[in-house]
Design an enzyme around this catalytic site. Structure first.
Site, mmCIF file in Angstrom:
data_model
loop_
_atom_site.group_PDB
_atom_site.id
_atom_site.type_symbol
_atom_site.label_atom_id
_atom_site.label_comp_id
_atom_site.label_asym_id
_atom_site.label_seq_id
_atom_site.Cartn_x
_atom_site.Cartn_y
_atom_site.Cartn_z
ATOM 1 N N GLY A 38 0.830 -1.212 0.000
ATOM 2 C CA GLY A 38 0.000 0.000 0.000
ATOM 3 C C GLY A 38 0.857 1.251 0.000
ATOM 4 N N ASP A 91 -5.541 0.574 3.105
ATOM 5 C CA ASP A 91 -4.598 1.107 2.114
ATOM 6 C C ASP A 91 -5.165 2.349 1.417
ATOM 7 O OD1 ASP A 91 -2.402 -0.477 2.489
ATOM 8 O OD2 ASP A 91 -2.967 -1.968 0.991
ATOM 9 N N CYS A 399 -15.717 9.586 18.037
ATOM 10 C CA CYS A 399 -16.872 8.709 17.873
ATOM 11 C C CYS A 399 -17.248 8.058 19.210
ATOM 12 C CB CYS A 399 -16.626 7.714 16.749
ATOM 13 S SG CYS A 399 -18.182 7.169 16.007
ATOM 14 N N GLU A 423 -26.198 1.047 23.652
ATOM 15 C CA GLU A 423 -25.352 0.010 23.039
ATOM 16 C C GLU A 423 -24.836 -0.949 24.131
ATOM 17 O OE1 GLU A 423 -21.945 1.519 20.842
ATOM 18 O OE2 GLU A 423 -21.360 -0.481 20.161
ATOM 19 N N HIS A 524 -15.288 10.961 12.231
ATOM 20 C CA HIS A 524 -13.905 10.466 12.229
ATOM 21 C C HIS A 524 -12.991 11.456 11.503
ATOM 22 C CE1 HIS A 524 -14.601 6.381 13.819
ATOM 23 N NE2 HIS A 524 -15.815 6.586 13.338
ATOM 24 N N GLU A 526 -9.921 11.777 11.652
ATOM 25 C CA GLU A 526 -8.650 11.169 11.227
ATOM 26 C C GLU A 526 -8.681 10.736 9.765
ATOM 27 O OE1 GLU A 526 -10.918 9.819 13.171
ATOM 28 O OE2 GLU A 526 -11.041 7.633 12.997
HETATM 29 N N1 GLN Z 1 -20.314 2.058 18.672
HETATM 30 C C1 GLN Z 1 -20.625 3.428 18.467
HETATM 31 C C2 GLN Z 1 -21.729 3.632 17.446
HETATM 32 O O1 GLN Z 1 -22.029 2.758 16.678
HETATM 33 C C3 GLN Z 1 -19.382 4.209 18.047
HETATM 34 C C4 GLN Z 1 -18.870 3.818 16.703
HETATM 35 C C5 GLN Z 1 -17.472 4.303 16.431
HETATM 36 O O2 GLN Z 1 -16.720 4.636 17.349
HETATM 37 N N2 GLN Z 1 -17.084 4.328 15.170
HETATM 38 O O3 GLN Z 1 -22.320 4.684 17.391
#
Ligand code: GLN
Length: 553
Positions: A38, A91, A399, A423, A524, A526
């Site tokens: 990659g 990658d 997240c 969750e 995210h 990142e």
């Molecule tokens: N488990 C959590 C959700 O589904 C966070 C997901 C994550 O961190 N990408 O909302």
């Protein structure tokens, strides 16, 4: 219909627009996995881009899963999400970070997708009367996908996952062989990445594994044009001649690919040996100057920073660092921009308890709490966040990390001692709850809230100060969200909801006012951090952590 092209290379031919022809570079790997195909692909891609060509990279993964979205990070590493919401191989992250481009779901294909398409077509009766076979039906579908960007880019790089000789890779190699024949030798190039080990007891490097690997490739009718030999130390001319002779590759096209101090140095190491020139020559492409000034300035900042900062990474997949690949790279980019080396302290969230949290977090200048799924390690994350909040340590929650920050605040500040995410535990204080749009979802694959969504930022916030923009776009991968029933209570108790979806329904960013830097994001960031330019939130987080480190020095 051929795509409409607006490049200066487009020719008018009998009054019709003729698309520019694309060159294809296939990258295969031999001997063993994890050689860095990659990064090799991304590095070659960058060099070609810096020669002025438009380049894209596609990854073909020979496994049967439709995508890596349902795989355990311990197995597969991070799942990389594109703007258009595809869950792809990590990658693609390297390609995006090196080439500074946004890729799409067409940039990653798996054997699972290919078979799924062919079998669905069979069920619709599209092959009626025929026996559906690997050759030609599966290989034709692979070729169709390999040509998805034809005419849209000067150079299309196709990385084939796995190792040559794997049963699964066979149809992909066959498709590559056929495609090279279809587009012609002057428009295609095969680069093979192998390994040349140094055997200490013999005191020499061994070329046999490379010979065998190339032999296997040739059994499939593929003759490599260029060999990239991963090796621990320089391969002298004699060895390269030997490899070339037995692998049927000219010596000047046998390159060593040495370990680099940083992956971002790899393109420059390739360029130093003239790999870019040979690629261009073999593809009959005009050579222009290679512009690497900005990139090399970035690399020297990565290699020789003035300061150092330690970030604690709190997660549950810390034994397999590839699970957090993009986060780690985003910290490298942010470090370079802040002229600081980012040292990492890995903290296993499952081991963090109230009575050992200060020990686990000792010596860190900033704390990053990672994304994740499932209840393991949650309490450790929450404890770490409480420590960051109460001790004014810069905190960045991504997240699940953001969701844990909301739970922590609800429990310890907003008077909801049983606060949790549904969750993990369903109760009356589910400050994090399943999104409405997720309630009827039963399939696991590709059903989360995925890809790019906009958010609107509060002007007075830390987030706004970082982005310098009121409207942002970020990539998502989640099923749960801040429960709006608790939003007013949390806000009244001081939690700043600094980023919202444009319709105001979904909390995208939370932060604290009276804290040096405490930011949690539902998305995210990142995944959008690029080499050289970095990501505003990572840059701002590292800056705050560095400030703390310099103050404590
Ligand atoms: N488990 C959590 C959700 O589904 C966070 C997901 C994550 O961190 N990408 O909302």
């Amino acid at each position: 219909m051929r795509p409409h092209i607006t490049s200066h290379r487009t020719l008018h031919h009998w009054g019709r627009l003729v698309p520019k022809s694309s060159k294809f570079i296939f990258i295969t790997g031999g001997v063993l996995s994890s050689l860095g195909k990659g990064i090799a692909s991304a590095s070659i891609g960058l060099l070609l881009k810096q020669h002025g060509f438009s380049v894209t990279v596609q990854k073909f993964d020979p496994y049967i899963n439709i995508d890596p979205g349902t795989m355990n990070p311990f197995q597969h590493g991070e799942v990389y999400v594109t703007d258009d919401g595809a869950e792809t191989d990590l990658d693609l992250g390297h390609y995006e970070r090196f080439l500074d481009v946004s890729l799409t779901k067409q940039n990653n294909a798996t054997a699972g997708q290919v078979y799924f398409d062919v079998i669905s077509r069979e069920r619709r009766g599209e092959y009626l009367g025929k026996t559906v076979q690997v050759i030609p039906h599966i290989t034709d579908e692979i070729k169709r996908r390999m040509r998805a960007f034809e005419g849209k880019f000067d150079i299309i790089m196709l990385e084939i996952g796995g190792t040559v000789g794997d049963i699964e890779s066979l149809p992909f190699l066959e498709a590559a062989r056929q495609l090279a024949l279809d587009v012609g030798r002057s428009n295609s190039l095969f680069v093979h990445l192998t390994y040349v080990p140094y055997i200490r007891s013999a005191g020499e490097v061994k070329t046999k594994p490379t010979q065998h690997s190339v032999k296997t490739l040739m059994e499939f009718g593929i003759m490599p044009d260029i060999l990239l030999c991963r090796a621990e130390s320089k391969l002298d001319k004699e060895i390269r001649e030997k490899i070339g002779m037995f692998c049927n590759v000219e010596e000047r096209s046998v390159f060593e690919a040495l370990d680099a101090e940083t992956i971002y140095e790899v393109p420059m190491m390739f360029a130093k040996r003239g790999l870019d020139s040979i690629v261009l020559e073999k593809l009959h492409l005009r050579k222009s100057a290679l512009k690497m000034d900005t990139w090399s300035r970035f690399v020297s900042r990565v290699k020789n920073p003035k300061h150092a900062v330690t970030i604690g990474i709190v997660g549950k997949y810390i034994k397999y660092k590839d699970s957090y690949k993009s986060i780690l790279e985003a910290l490298v980019h942010a470090g370079a921009i802040n002229n600081a080396r980012v040292d990492l302290k890995w903290i296993d969230s499952e081991l963090v308890l109230e009575d050992n949290v200060s020990e686990h977090l000792s010596g860190v200048d900033g704390i990053l709490v990672c994304p994740g799924f499932g209840s393991r390690g949650i309490e450790g994350k929450i404890t770490a966040i409480q420590h960051a909040r109460e001790n004014n340590i810069p905190f960045f929650g991504i997240c699940l990390g953001m969701q844990c920050a909301v739970i922590e605040y609800a429990r310890n500040v907003a008077g909801l001692p049983n606060a949790n995410s549904s969750e993990f535990k369903k109760n009356k204080e589910n400050v994090i709850d399943l999104m409405h749009s997720q309630r009827d979802v039963t399939d696991k694959g590709g059903t989360m809230r995925l890809g790019k969504y906009p958010a609107v930022l509060k002007k007075s916030s830390k987030a706004y100060a970082a982005y310098k923009s009121e409207r942002i776009d970020e990539r998502h991968r989640h099923r749960y969200e801040v429960n709006n029933e608790f939003r007013d209570l949390l806000a009244a108790k001081g939690l700043v909801l600094s980023g919202m979806s444009p319709d105001g329904k979904l909390v995208e960013i939370i932060e604290l006012k009276d804290h040096p830097w405490f930011v949690g994001v539902q998305f995210h960031p990142e995944l959008k951090s690029r080499a050289v330019t970095g990501h505003p939130l990572f840059v701002s987080f590292v800056k705050a952590s560095l400030k703390r480190s310099l103050e404590n020095a």
